[in-house]
Design a protein around this motif. Sequence first.
Motif, short mmCIF file in Angstrom:
data_model
loop_
_atom_site.label_atom_id
_atom_site.label_comp_id
_atom_site.label_asym_id
_atom_site.label_seq_id
_atom_site.Cartn_x
_atom_site.Cartn_y
_atom_site.Cartn_z
N TYR A 29 37.57 66.07 6.01
CA TYR A 29 36.93 67.36 5.73
C TYR A 29 35.67 67.15 4.89
CZ TYR A 29 36.22 72.18 4.28
OH TYR A 29 35.65 73.40 4.06
N LEU A 40 32.14 67.67 16.72
CA LEU A 40 33.10 67.82 15.60
C LEU A 40 34.52 68.00 16.12
CD1 LEU A 40 31.11 70.04 13.06
CD2 LEU A 40 31.67 67.62 12.85
N LEU A 46 33.27 68.04 7.66
CA LEU A 46 33.35 69.49 7.86
C LEU A 46 32.84 70.33 6.69
CD1 LEU A 46 36.79 69.79 9.69
CD2 LEU A 46 34.51 69.79 10.68
N LEU A 78 36.74 76.12 13.13
CA LEU A 78 35.51 75.45 13.60
C LEU A 78 34.91 76.21 14.80
CD1 LEU A 78 35.59 71.63 13.63
CD2 LEU A 78 34.07 72.80 15.14
#
Length: 274
Positions: A171, A199, A175, A225
């Motif tokens: 993460y 991703l 992300l 996402l």
Amino acid sequence: MTTFARRRWIGAAVTLTALAGVWLWAERLENRLESSSYFTGWMLLTAIIALAAFQVRKKLPAAPLGTSAVWLQAHIYIGLGSAGLYAIHAPWRWPNGVLETILSLLYIATFLSGVIGLYWTRSLPRRLSRLGQEVIYERIGAERHRIQERAQNAILAAVRTAGATTLGDFYNARLHDYFSTRRGWRFRIWPSSELRKSLLAELTDATRYLSDEERKTAEQLFALLRQRDDLDYSESLQWRLRAWLFVHIALTYPLLLVAGLHAWTAHLFYGGLP
Ligand code: HEM
């Protein structure tokens, strides 16, 4: 034939008949060795004024000036027909003089922005509704923040309760920035699913090394996402719908001004107003 198709045929027939009338009258003037430029020029200027008047109609929705739908149809056919008037009026070569060059460029840009806008106002709403939930443009920032918080809370909870450090590291590395920063101008103008795909693929890859507990959180991240990417895509399309109209209107005012100046100087140089 549907009512819509019939209306389209009638609109096209009226526009083409009007154009043929202008062309025949201009030919008649030329055959009598008179200039047709004043006639065709005034026709074009009248069309441009009628097109610009659409904004006045929109600013006065309660005025008894006919329905918006009729105005829009008239706007589209007069707009398309104005290209025919332009072709009859302007010589088929690069214009002489600065004023004429600016005028031609402004007209062409306004015309093209209208045609592009017509395509977008017909196609983008369908693309937006395919995304499922529609978020009002002004609410997009808040929605983005909500998704970021949900992603962050999910990962924090996973690290705290299950010691999910592998997912936590992923993460942080891949992300965190995606959820916390806005997409750049490139995406806004030309959205692509490249980042989303890469991703999602990386997260899929990472799930191989996750515990069962971490996988549950990863499922949440997959969903968030996608939500975030859909939101960015929706923002880009909604922005495009606003931006084109802004450009179209912004071109209208200088076009009116320069067209008016062009008509005035034409009369000045060729013996004053009739
Ligand atoms: C070339 C001269 C043109 C001028 C001066 C002009 C001007 C305008 C103006 C002032 C508006 C009103 C915007 C508003 O207040 O919301 C408008 C809207 C619009 N124009 Fe044009 N326009 C031109 C050509 C065209 C052409 C050729 C097309 C398409 C074939 C077109 C399609 C549209 C559309 C779709 C709208 C928005 C309607 C809506 O969403 O309500 N225009 N234009």
